[in-house]
Each structure stands twice: as C-alpha cells, then as structure tokens.
Design a protein around this motif. Structure first.
Motif, PDB file in Angstrom:
ATOM      1  N   THR A 156       3.111  28.013 -21.235  1.00 48.21           N
ATOM      2  CA  THR A 156       1.791  26.549 -21.452  1.00 48.21           C
ATOM      3  C   THR A 156       1.214  26.901 -19.684  1.00 48.21           C
ATOM      4  OG1 THR A 156       4.343  26.425 -19.801  1.00 48.21           O
ATOM      5  CG2 THR A 156       3.135  25.185 -22.266  1.00 48.21           C
ATOM      6  N   ARG A 157      -0.072  27.606 -20.404  1.00 49.51           N
ATOM      7  CA  ARG A 157      -0.922  28.548 -18.640  1.00 49.51           C
ATOM      8  C   ARG A 157      -1.997  27.056 -18.024  1.00 49.51           C
ATOM      9  NH1 ARG A 157      -3.085  34.082 -19.429  1.00 49.51           N
ATOM     10  NH2 ARG A 157      -0.771  34.675 -20.570  1.00 49.51           N
ATOM     11  N   LEU A 158      -1.371  25.988 -17.765  1.00 46.99           N
ATOM     12  CA  LEU A 158      -2.346  24.318 -17.801  1.00 46.99           C
ATOM     13  C   LEU A 158      -3.167  25.273 -15.733  1.00 46.99           C
ATOM     14  CD1 LEU A 158      -0.426  20.940 -18.498  1.00 46.99           C
ATOM     15  CD2 LEU A 158      -1.554  23.227 -20.119  1.00 46.99           C
ATOM     16  N   ASP A 159      -4.855  24.594 -16.336  1.00 50.00           N
ATOM     17  CA  ASP A 159      -5.596  24.375 -14.431  1.00 50.00           C
ATOM     18  C   ASP A 159      -5.222  23.868 -13.416  1.00 50.00           C
ATOM     19  OD1 ASP A 159      -6.683  23.730 -16.293  1.00 50.00           O
ATOM     20  OD2 ASP A 159      -7.767  25.576 -16.494  1.00 50.00           O
ATOM     21  N   ASP A 160      -4.915  22.657 -14.510  1.00 48.23           N
ATOM     22  CA  ASP A 160      -5.197  21.186 -13.297  1.00 48.23           C
ATOM     23  C   ASP A 160      -4.158  20.442 -14.113  1.00 48.23           C
ATOM     24  OD1 ASP A 160      -5.905  19.246 -13.127  1.00 48.23           O
ATOM     25  OD2 ASP A 160      -8.255  19.259 -13.171  1.00 48.23           O
ATOM     26  N   ILE A 161      -2.735  20.652 -13.174  1.00 52.03           N
ATOM     27  CA  ILE A 161      -2.310  19.344 -13.027  1.00 52.03           C
ATOM     28  C   ILE A 161      -2.534  18.171 -13.474  1.00 52.03           C
ATOM     29  CG2 ILE A 161      -1.695  18.765 -10.913  1.00 52.03           C
ATOM     30  CD1 ILE A 161       0.890  19.228 -10.416  1.00 52.03           C
ATOM     31  N   ARG A 162      -3.568  17.547 -13.216  1.00 54.14           N
ATOM     32  CA  ARG A 162      -3.518  15.914 -13.424  1.00 54.14           C
ATOM     33  C   ARG A 162      -4.153  15.831 -15.004  1.00 54.14           C
ATOM     34  NH1 ARG A 162      -8.675  16.197  -9.150  1.00 54.14           N
ATOM     35  NH2 ARG A 162      -9.116  18.491 -10.087  1.00 54.14           N
ATOM     36  N   LEU A 163      -4.465  16.756 -15.248  1.00 51.70           N
ATOM     37  CA  LEU A 163      -4.420  16.655 -17.649  1.00 51.70           C
ATOM     38  C   LEU A 163      -3.257  16.516 -17.469  1.00 51.70           C
ATOM     39  CD1 LEU A 163      -5.394  20.010 -18.464  1.00 51.70           C
ATOM     40  CD2 LEU A 163      -6.561  18.111 -18.651  1.00 51.70           C
ATOM     41  N   LEU A 164      -1.375  16.226 -17.068  1.00 53.86           N
ATOM     42  CA  LEU A 164      -1.151  16.519 -17.260  1.00 53.86           C
ATOM     43  C   LEU A 164      -0.788  14.150 -17.493  1.00 53.86           C
ATOM     44  CD1 LEU A 164       1.659  17.996 -15.658  1.00 53.86           C
ATOM     45  CD2 LEU A 164       1.567  18.290 -18.373  1.00 53.86           C
ATOM     46  N   TYR A 165      -1.735  13.213 -16.173  1.00 52.36           N
ATOM     47  CA  TYR A 165      -1.176  12.439 -16.783  1.00 52.36           C
ATOM     48  C   TYR A 165      -3.017  11.769 -16.924  1.00 52.36           C
ATOM     49  CZ  TYR A 165       2.972  13.092 -14.409  1.00 52.36           C
ATOM     50  OH  TYR A 165       4.273  13.349 -14.093  1.00 52.36           O
ATOM     51  N   GLY A 166      -3.686  13.015 -17.686  1.00 51.87           N
ATOM     52  CA  GLY A 166      -4.849  12.002 -18.192  1.00 51.87           C
ATOM     53  C   GLY A 166      -4.687  10.927 -19.240  1.00 51.87           C
ATOM     54  N   ASN A 167      -3.661  11.507 -19.983  1.00 49.78           N
ATOM     55  CA  ASN A 167      -3.335  10.270 -21.250  1.00 49.78           C
ATOM     56  C   ASN A 167      -4.683  10.711 -21.967  1.00 49.78           C
ATOM     57  OD1 ASN A 167      -1.142   9.222 -19.938  1.00 49.78           O
ATOM     58  ND2 ASN A 167      -1.952   7.160 -19.376  1.00 49.78           N
ATOM     59  N   ASP A 168      -4.836  11.750 -22.465  1.00 50.69           N
ATOM     60  CA  ASP A 168      -5.357  12.684 -22.965  1.00 50.69           C
ATOM     61  C   ASP A 168      -4.877  12.646 -24.479  1.00 50.69           C
ATOM     62  OD1 ASP A 168      -7.733  13.659 -25.064  1.00 50.69           O
ATOM     63  OD2 ASP A 168      -9.054  13.904 -23.279  1.00 50.69           O
ATOM     64  N   ILE A 169      -5.012  12.481 -25.682  1.00 52.00           N
ATOM     65  CA  ILE A 169      -4.409  12.200 -26.683  1.00 52.00           C
ATOM     66  C   ILE A 169      -4.623  13.587 -27.678  1.00 52.00           C
ATOM     67  CG2 ILE A 169      -5.731  11.607 -28.574  1.00 52.00           C
ATOM     68  CD1 ILE A 169      -1.401  10.371 -27.881  1.00 52.00           C
TER      69      ILE A 169
END
Ligand code: FA5
Length: 350
Positions: free
Chosen positions: A331-344
């Motif tokens: 799980t190589r997420l490069d932006d922690i904010r993606l977790l809370y963007g609620n983009d389905i």
C-alpha cells in the motif's frame, strides 16, 4: 380560458387511461398539478382575467381539478390491484445491491486491536477532548514545551479547570497513560492499547489535522527495554509480515526515559537500502522507515498515576495508524490525505 380548461381535462383523462405503471401515473400528476404543472399555471393566470368572468372560471377550475384527481386516484387503485395479482417468477436471479466495506483505517484499527489482545492488552479508547493535565502536565511536559504551543495544539475556548487546566483536543494518545493508571486504581499490571482520534493543526502530504494513534502502555514489576523491543518486533511480524523487524534509535520525549524513535525495516529491500539489481531502494532510501515514538515510562509519569516507581517500571509506545497502515507492504500511498478525501474511486480499491 374556459376552452383551455376543458381541453386539459379531456387530454388528461385520455392520457390516464393509457398509463401502465405507478411511476408514470406519479409523473403525470406532477405534470398537471406540480408547482409549474399545466393546471397550476392556468390557475395562476385567473387573477389576470376580467373581474366578471373570474367566478365562473374559478368554479370550472375546481370542478376540473376534482375530476382529474378522482380519475388519477381510481387509476392508482387499479394499478395496485393489477400489481398484486401479477404473477412473479421467484426463481428469477435477483439483482444484488452494491455492498460497501469498512474504511481502511477502521480495518487497520481492528487488526491492531486483535494483535495486541492476543498478548493480553486491554483495548481502550480514551478521550478526544482532554484536560491539559492528562495531555501535558501529568506527562512531565514543562509549561514552555513546544507541543503546548497553540501552533501545535487546538485549545478549546472555555475557562480552564482549577485542577486540570485548559481543555484541548487531545494531540496524542499518551493522554490516556495516566487515565489508565487511575482507572486501575494505580494497581499494576497495566497492559493497555489505547486507540483514539488525535488533533494537530497540520495539513500536508504526511499530516492531517485529525489522525489516529495507538498507544501501548505496560507497567509491572521488572519491565525493561527487552520487553519493549520484543513487543515491537512481535507487532511488526504480525502486522507487516514475518520478515519485518524493528530498530530503536535514541530520541527525546518528556514522558519516557530513555526514549526512542522506532523504525521498521523496509518491506521492499528488507533493510538493505538497495535492490537486487544494485539500485538504491526508492521507497525507503536507507533501508528503514520511521514508525513512531517509544520509551521507558518516566518516573514522574508513574508518580502522576500514583504508582511507586521504586517497585514498578513500564514501557510505552505511540504511533500514527494512518502512517503505519501506509507502510504496510503493497500500500504505497504517497499522500495521507487521500484516506480522508472520501473519493469512492480510491476507497473501493481496498
Ligand atoms: C507522540 O505523539 C508521542 N506521544 C509518541 C510516544 C508515545 C512516544 C509513547 C513515547 C511513548 P509524535 O509527535 O512523534 O509522538 O507522533 C507519533 C506519530 O503520530 C508520528 O510518528 C506519526 O505517525 C503520527 N502523527 C503525528 N502527527 C500526525 C499528523 N498530523 N497526521 C498524521 N499522523 C501524525
């Protein structure tokens, strides 16, 4: 106007007779009586007519309305009867509703709790809104400590408590340490895993203003650094995989002494910093990734929790759940904010 009303009545009655479903009947009702429906618009134009014809037209309009509403009601009942007597093939495959899943942070929390419960830790969720005493003072943090600055902590605009000071949004789960000692009436053994939301005024690729931490706290007779290291390695193997291990680097926290930063070996190069083809590992650069803080509980903290530091020692560690999850292999997420963007589109991949 007289003519328009008659025409509307006739054409609508004709339309009603051809309708085959409730949906279409509802649509027709709105087309006639909705806020910009044909009948409504005619009704709205009555005040513009000469005064002497208005009573006659008003009467006719009422009559047309009643007739049409009656016809729609009867049609509705007929459709309902038809629906109830309609034959149904119960063997026909059903259309399944789309199924969601838990948010990845919730899944990570469940996994972490299970790992620590297996070795006897109690699962706690201490508060999101805390007193200064539990968040800072009882943790041996001096009044001028940078973490107490309002650039680092959200303060609640309420008068301070005479005994516990200002109210804050808890900036870390360490606020639960003295609460747990108090909850156990200061009688070790303490074995706590505290998972809670934490708040700090930060917003970038690796920071969100709300995030989760999990805090381990163990206090008992004879607890030393080897117990801390063993627990961290156990967690690394269980959560990240059997080839993973941790290392401790000297650091400073007010509430632990000695204090460490905890690193985990990189899941791609397994701590070598280089790939098999000799290239530098781009994921970690050095072979290790930082997980969070840890250390042996400071005697002043035990004192605040009314535990005798001559008889008892302890260790504590506190890590961010989002970053710990992001480090999990694959799980190589490069932006922690993606977790809370609620983009389905992002969330449904996990
Ligand atoms: C602490 O909060 C200490 N209370 C940890 C601790 C506990 C040390 C017990 C010793 C004993 P620090 O400020 O470094 O330490 O935060 C720990 C982790 O929280 C970080 O490594 C990071 O993973 C996470 N974290 C901190 N701020 C944020 C943020 N704004 N967004 C996301 N994660 C964050």
């Amino acid at each position: 106007m007289d003519q328009k009303l008659q025409q509307l009545r006739n054409s609508t009655i004709k339309e009603i007779s051809g309708i085959k479903s409730r949906v279409d009947l509802n649509r027709l009702y709105l087309k006639i009586f909705g806020s910009s429906g044909e009948f409504t618009l005619l009704l709205k134009s009555i005040p513009e007519l000469p005064k002497e014809v208005r009573p006659k037209i008003g009467k006719l309009a009422n009559q047309v309305k009643k007739e049409l509403e009656q016809a729609i009601l009867i049609k509705g009942r007929d459709l309902e009867k038809g629906r109830l007597t309609e034959k149904m093939d119960v063997t026909f495959p059903a259309v399944l509703p789309p199924l969601g899943h838990l948010h990845i942070v919730t899944k990570a929390i469940e996994e972490i709790v299970l790992i620590f419960e297996k070795i006897g830790f109690n699962n706690r969720h201490y508060r999101e809104i805390e007193w200064d005493w539990y968040a800072f003072e009882s943790l041996n943090m001096p009044k001028n400590h940078p973490a107490r600055d309002d650039f680092e902590t959200f303060y609640i605009d309420e008068p301070p408590s005479p005994s516990f000071g200002q109210m804050v949004l808890s900036p870390h789960t360490s606020s639960g340490q003295v609460r747990e000692m108090e909850a156990l009436k200061s009688r070790p053994p303490v074995r706590m895993i505290n998972i809670a939301k934490c708040y700090r005024p930060n917003w970038d690729l690796t920071h969100t203003p709300m995030f989760h931490q999990f805090e381990g706290l163990v206090v008992d007779k004879g607890i030393n650094i080897t117990h801390l290291k063993g627990t961290l390695d156990y967690f690394a193997r269980e959560f990240f995989g059997s080839e993973r291990k941790t290392r401790l680097r000297p650091f400073h926290f007010q509430f632990t002494e000695p204090s460490f930063e905890v690193d985990i070996n990189c899941g791609i190069c397994l701590g070598k910093g280089k790939l098999e083809n000799g290239e530098n590992c781009r994921f970690c650069k050095s072979g290790w990734l930082e997980l969070g803080g840890a250390g042996m509980v400071h005697p002043e903290v035990l004192k605040a929790g009314k535990i005798n530091s001559q008889d008892y020692t302890g260790f504590a560690f506190g890590w961010g759940i989002e970053r710990t999850y992001m480090m999990k292999s694959g799980t190589r997420l490069d932006d922690i904010r993606l977790l809370y963007g609620n983009d389905i589109r992002f969330l449904e991949q996990f």
